[in-house]
Design a protein around this motif. Structure first.
Motif: not given
Length: 676
Positions: A190-204
């Motif tokens: 779960g937490t790794l998936s949230y980090e992954t989501v946030a990273s792709t969001t920050r990258a636009g």
């Protein structure tokens, strides 16, 4: 002879589904339910456990976000809640509201019954978020799912599934992290998936569809299932896989990706991360499923398989965003991808150097779940089943084990005539959970051949395996293993036994108390026992580790140790506060970490999903002051209200160092810990 794929359901299955599914034709296929994963704006969502506190909060958030919720179920009750109808059963809800999916928000001990009710009502998609669901309850559920073609399960013990494009959330994912886009994500953690989501969001880039396998031993939906959906999803242009130790789902994914790249002219770029590369052999690392069963691949083997399949690997999820942007740009320009694309973004090859396989690494001799019996205790249980046992080493014909096959979603027998050999040579034979007896099953001949057992002793082998199977079911074990050999009097006997039993069956359901009373905490690591009192998972790592780690989420905790090691750090522990870090758990975590004299600096790595970063920062500051901390602490906060949390840490006046970048934080804590 092959084991039948359609299980014979035992009496514990439940009378409703026995009548409905026990005679289903082989034409039914669980694989037919894959399209049910493609949720979106059209998806009509039902809640089971509708009026509970967590479900109520989740419904409010999801409705505001745009999810189409049609009501919920409270057994035997009709009425209204949050302006939506309450139905007395899933069957009634199905008739009146026609839901496409059900979100199950009930405790772990009730989850299997709730899933069963949804299967009976033929709800197309069922999402089970609860953890601590007893393993044998889920084995029973999978024996049902495999005989039908209407219902798809996601979970259990997972954040759920979410369509960022369609604004459909079935689970408890932190909504501020998500943005509509074109990256499909499938994850165990779960937490790794949230980090992954946030990273792709920050990258636009944003996300198309995010599917969680969950951290349990038996996942209703796996990596290959998600990959098949992503392949044919026009909204998904890039794919990210987040794996970890336990099971072989990553290996199956690697094989699928090889085939996909062979048959596809312009394959979608795929990136991945494997958590637990530095996890000690045989330990359960937070998640119920984060342990390696006999014959399963380790994290290094999974890494190699994905890399060889053409997947681009990273050592930390914050690198997914930039990496996927680069891959997608190259894909658009019709350029090939390369595993050397990111330089320092890749995991070190040293992580997956070949290691000599020993018996301990194959069968998990050092493995710890909440209850792993000593040899003498395990042998006593075998004696009660009239199995001849031998004290001490009598020589060995080989290893026999009953465990769980995570790919077949069923129990399995594992056998090897040489436990010291390559684990890939072990024989695994899955069989139905509804199987009443195994001693006369045709598979026994294969086992005897595998173990080179003469025909005169094959009946004795069958009796031992049957006894193991009965213990496995009656006592709700997750792994039973022993060696077998011929004693001095010529008797075929068991020795070297090690038995592991499911803690969830006891903790969430109150079953198997007599087995769990055998636990002797005085013989365990004191800090690990103390951590349990606060719901914290703490694993003391061997060696001269000087960095204490405090992380929320098992997958993120494993990856934190991996990534710090990659940067040259030496960790003293693994610590998972759970998905929601509170001031109480943070304080208790600091106390436990500081009790280790090796620790010279502490690294706090928190992703604020449902828990806000400012709340976490306040807890860290209060705990630091209350405990009169002398050890320097580096804090990395990401997620909800991350800027406010970082500001609070920076202005606290305490020797706390706040960062948002993992690499910057890692370098700082390594410098503070000093030379080894």
């Amino acid at each position: 002879m092959a084991v039948p794929t359609v299980p014979r359901l035992g009496p514990q299955i439940g009378t409703r589904l026995m009548r409905r599914f026990s005679s289903c034709p082989r034409a039914y296929s669980y694989a037919d339910t894959l399209p049910n994963l493609k949720i979106g704006a059209h998806t009509r969502v039902l809640f089971q456990g509708f009026t509970g506190r967590q479900a109520t909060a989740n419904v409010k958030e999801s409705l505001e976000w745009g999810t189409k919720i049609v009501g919920g179920v409270k057994p035997g009750v009709e009425g209204e809640h949050l302006g939506l109808p309450i139905f007395p059963s899933v069957k009634v809800a199905q008739e009146k509201a026609k839901p496409d999916a059900s979100a199950i928000y009930v405790p772990g001990n009730q989850t299997a019954d709730a899933i069963e009710e949804a299967i009976e009502a033929e709800i197309p998609l069922v999402v089970a978020v609860a953890e601590h669901v007893p393993i044998h309850d889920i084995l029973r559920i999978h024996s049902m799912l495999q005989t039908q073609s209407k219902t798809r399960l996601v979970g259990a013990n997972c954040p759920g599934i979410i369509s960022a494009i369609g604004k459909c959330r079935i689970g408890f994912q932190p909504l501020p992290c998500f943005a509509p886009g074109h990256v499909g994500i499938v994850a165990k953690s779960g937490t790794l998936s949230y980090e992954t989501v946030a990273s792709t969001t920050r990258a636009g880039l944003g996300q198309s569809l995010c599917i969680s396998m969950g951290g349990d031993v038996l996942a209703g939906t796996n990596f290959v299932d998600a990959l098949k959906v992503f392949e044919h999803d026009d909204d998904t242009q890039g794919i990210i896989i987040v794996g970890e130790i336990g099971g072989a789902a990553e290996m199956d994914a690697a094989e699928w990706i090889k085939d996909y790249r062979r048959r596809t002219t312009d394959p979608k770029p795929i990136m991945a991360l494997i958590g637990g590369l530095e996890a000690p052999t045989g330990r359960v690392m937070g998640h119920a499923g984060a342990w390696t069963a006999p014959g399963e691949p380790d994290a290094q083997t999974k890494y190699r398989a994905l890399e060889q399949a053409g997947v681009v690997m990273v050592n930390h999820p914050e690198k997914f965003g930039h990496g996927m942007r680069t891959l997608l740009a190259r894909s658009l320009s019709k350029s090939g991808t390369s595993n050397t694309l990111f330089g320092n973004g890749l995991q070190k090859r040293g992580y997956h150097a070949t290691r000599r396989t020993t018996l301990a690494s194959i069968v998990g001799y050092q493995q710890k779940r909440s209850l792993y019996l000593k040899e003498a205790q395990a042998l006593e249980i075998l004696k009660l089943k009239s199995v001849p046992v031998a004290e001490g080493d009598i020589g060995s014909n080989g290893l026999i084990c009953i465990s769980i096959d995570r790919s077949a979603l069923s129990p399995c027998i594992v056998a090897s005539s040489d436990p010291e050999s390559d684990p890939r040579l072990l024989r695994r034979i899955p069989f139905s959970y509804g199987q009443a007896t195994v001693e006369n099953h045709p598979m026994m001949a294969d086992l005897a051949d595998q173990l080179k057992i003469p025909s005169s002793s094959r009946d004795q082998l069958g009796s031992i395996v049957q006894a193991l199977w009965e213990i496995f079911k009656e006592k709700e074990a997750f792994v039973l293993e022993c060696q077998i050999g011929v004693s001095a009097d010529g008797t075929f006997a068991a020795h070297g036994a090690r038995f592991g039993f499911d803690d969830a069956a006891y903790r969430s359901s109150g079953r198997q108390e007599e087995i769990h009373r055998l636990r002797n905490t005085s013989e365990e690591v004191p800090e690990e026992v103390e951590a349990e009192k606060y719901g914290i998972v703490y694993v003391k790592l061997q060696g001269q580790g000087s960095i204490g780690t405090l992380v929320n989420g098992a997958g993120l905790a494993m990856n934190t140790v991996d990534a710090l090691t990659f940067h040259g750090g030496h960790c003293a522990n693994f610590l998972d506060t759970g998905g929601k870090a509170t001031s109480e758990t943070v304080k208790a975590s600091f106390q436990i970490i500081c009790s280790d004299p090796r620790v010279k600096a502490i690294f706090v790595n928190i992703f604020g999903g449902l828990t806000r970063c400012d709340m976490i920062a306040e807890g860290i500051i209060l705990a630091f002051r209350d405990l009169h901390m002398q050890v320097p602490v580096v804090v990395r906060l990401r997620g909800t209200n991350e800027e406010l949390g970082q500001q609070m840490i920076a202005e606290s006046g305490l020797p706390l160092h706040a960062f948002d970048s993992f690499e910057d934080a890692a370098k700082k804590v390594i410098s503070l810990a000093g030379p080894q």
